[in-house]
Design an enzyme around this catalytic site. Sequence first.
Site, PDB file in Angstrom:
ATOM      1  CD  GLU A 491      21.491  74.965  -5.829  1.00 36.16           C
ATOM      2  OE1 GLU A 491      21.946  73.857  -6.171  1.00 36.16           O
ATOM      3  OE2 GLU A 491      22.211  75.950  -5.555  1.00 36.16           O
ATOM      4  CE  LYS A 599      21.394  70.152  -5.918  1.00 34.72           C
ATOM      5  NZ  LYS A 599      22.187  71.273  -6.460  1.00 34.72           N
ATOM      6  CD  GLN A 600      19.991  72.591  -1.384  1.00 36.85           C
ATOM      7  OE1 GLN A 600      20.128  72.539  -2.589  1.00 36.85           O
ATOM      8  NE2 GLN A 600      20.908  73.113  -0.579  1.00 36.85           N
TER       9      GLN A 600
HETATM   10  O1  IFM Z   1      25.526  75.962  -1.922  1.00 29.85           O
HETATM   11  C1  IFM Z   1      25.278  74.690  -2.408  1.00 29.85           C
HETATM   12  C2  IFM Z   1      23.816  74.618  -2.799  1.00 29.85           C
HETATM   13  O2  IFM Z   1      22.980  74.822  -1.680  1.00 29.85           O
HETATM   14  C3  IFM Z   1      23.513  73.287  -3.425  1.00 29.85           C
HETATM   15  N1  IFM Z   1      24.351  73.121  -4.606  1.00 29.85           N
HETATM   16  C4  IFM Z   1      25.762  73.143  -4.287  1.00 29.85           C
HETATM   17  C5  IFM Z   1      26.174  74.423  -3.597  1.00 29.85           C
HETATM   18  C6  IFM Z   1      27.649  74.343  -3.183  1.00 29.85           C
HETATM   19  O3  IFM Z   1      27.837  73.360  -2.231  1.00 29.85           O
END
Ligand code: IFM
Length: 771
Positions: A491, A599-600
């Site tokens: 994100e 972010k991930q």
């Molecule tokens: O779905 C996640 C997303 O991948 C990262 N932000 C938070 C969301 C809810 O956990």
Amino acid sequence: MAISEQKRTFQLHLQDLSDHNPAFLETIYALANGHLGVRASDPLQGNSHAVTGMPGLFVNGFYDLSQISYGEKYAGYPENNQTIAQLPDPRYLVIEIDGQRSDEATFTTRLVDKNLDLETGLLNELFEITTPGGKMLQLSLSTFASQADDAIFGESYTVRPLNFSGSVKLYKQHPYIDQVFDRESDPRAVVRKNGLDRQYLSADFPAMQITTQRSQLGLVLMWRYLGEDSLVHFDQNDGMPRYVMDLDLEQGLAESFDFGYSVGDIHSLMDVAMNHATYLKEANNHLEHHSFSSLFTESARQMQAFWRDADIQIEGDPESQKGIRFNLFHLHQSAGHDGHTSIPAKGLTGAGYEGHYFWDTEMFMLPAFIYTDPDRAKQILMYRFQTLDSARQQARDYGLDSGALFPWRTINGSEASPYFPAGLAQMHINADIAYAVAEYVAVTDDQTFLAEAGFEIILETARFWQRMGSFGVDGPQGGHFVLNKVTGPDEYTALVNNNYYTNRLAQHNLRLAVIFAKQLQAVGSDKLEALGVTDKELADFSHSADEMYLPFDKELGVKMQDDGAFNMPIWPFDQTPRDDYPLLLHYHPLRLYSHQVNKQADTLMSDFLFPEDQDIEQLKRDFDYYEPITTHDSSLSRAIFSVLANRIRAHHKAYRYIAESMLTDLNNSQGNSQDGIHVGNMGASWMEMVFGVAGMQRTKSGLVFSPHLPTQWMGLGFKIKYRDEQVEVHVTRSQTQFTLVHGNGLTLTCDDQKVTLNESTPTVVVDLVDK
Ligand code: IFM
């Protein structure tokens, strides 16, 4: 492990936690059962703002709408917020001593102890209450959310005067209805005000109908005294139904009172208004003629059945053992199982993310259910089937004449994200759901679900990609199928062309549609005709999948996150103070979007899901490229890195990621556990154990294991279900033992050795190769 040590790893004591912030503890000790969830708050708080807690009851799928106000509103933007309702706290108790009442004067509540028995789901708490006049009372409270009957929340109160003898009055009443807390400073927490209406119902116990104002939903809530004591009487003289306990207590001597709450199913407001008498009777049936202990015994039995199938044993590391059990406990108690609800990202423990369901469910939580509790996995997927029409509508609103687009975040099936760059644009959720359906079918071989629901989900999501995508005109994309203006899982990067993850998942989605269509055709199913599938459509799916563009940097030999990813500067990590994490709370999204910072796990998430796509060298290059630019500001990230670190044999690193992600909530490492647990991460810690440490992969030829135990552990044990079989796996540093627990037998592979389990050879031990 000795029995008492084993028992200890099922107990979560207050002293196990370093953070004693009340709102944090309310979340950690919250109890739920997939239908209802109750935060473990100060029982005297009610809706008083003098105390900092956030008490309340959540009912899965019970939400209200509020209009989203946009500065500039464009076509197709969602109209409404959907916010899970925070109902009155069932633990609420009013105490009156010397004419002073805890709901009028300031009584102080000192938390002495909390202990959650994960094995049975019983929460025991001890409080010391002091009146403004200095009278002290000990209050102990035992509660459970029934795992046997999900309407029920049971509670047992014991009061004991500590420094006086005399009259004490207790009231079990709920004079308020809205339990609202606004915390706009954190976008992950935002809770919008939602008005609820209440009408007391006529009965000889307290009962009410609670309805939402804009979503037009309603349910019946009632509570009953579960004992015979004549000191407890029902009173509704002033129009408000309550139980009153009029006691004359002696210093040091205790009195106990048990109550049961029954929280009915969700109906339309109209239905509840017309049929509340019937629903009240139904709610009462759950409690009448039952005692706290009979209800609790049934619940504990179910809880133990859950542990029998789903427990994971980590030997030699009590902290990790407790961590994984805590995660499994919450994962289980958060999951809707009525086919109409899913699993909110924060479970039923808090209002964070407004109680929304995300891709977290299918990609991070579902694997644990598929392999340990496939019936529940099916119910969770059925929620998506039930909301397929809304997804079809979403695809129309996006401008396509066919297909379905599932919402990025939702309760009722419609999109609830007002911020499309990190909301609707995360269209990968479509393919995530299709992926999860296929995994469920592959593991369970549930052909009925496939024919009745699963195929339609896969087909409609594939149709979306087919219409949404196009063929590239020139450059490396020329002639290839491309997906433009999407946001991948990361994100911190938005609205890109050809996000690797999205394209790879969409390719899978298109191929699944073809494979399952042919499978159904082969068994003479009429489903294809009913859904208007033609040979041409299937050929188009195959062509698009075959031509799917997957960006790759030839010079670096690395999969590119998207077409433009590598042209951007790397985020200035060396100039970013530690306190600036998570970055989303400190930097404008556009600044993040214009840098390489993740972010991930994003592209690596594709490597994780499709191990067959790359050899270990490719995986290493991808891992080494993305690891330094990933902040793990999402709790969904570390577990994926852990599994991949195991695959590239960076075992120490894998363990570090495990140690951090396993304790995400217990250590409040994301800093927002007060708003609810991170259930996605909890499901992901199951994946870390099974897909990471045990190295399990589902391949065309069955289950394959490649275990490697962290040096910090003595052993890892768990059970999985595959088709009709259940197998127990026990990994040590040198060997892995497989035992057939249930079923006729199966063949699997461990470190390239074939393992055949059957009735005559139920246990096989494999010597592990050194990795
Ligand atoms: O779905 C996640 C997303 O991948 C990262 N932000 C938070 C969301 C809810 O956990």
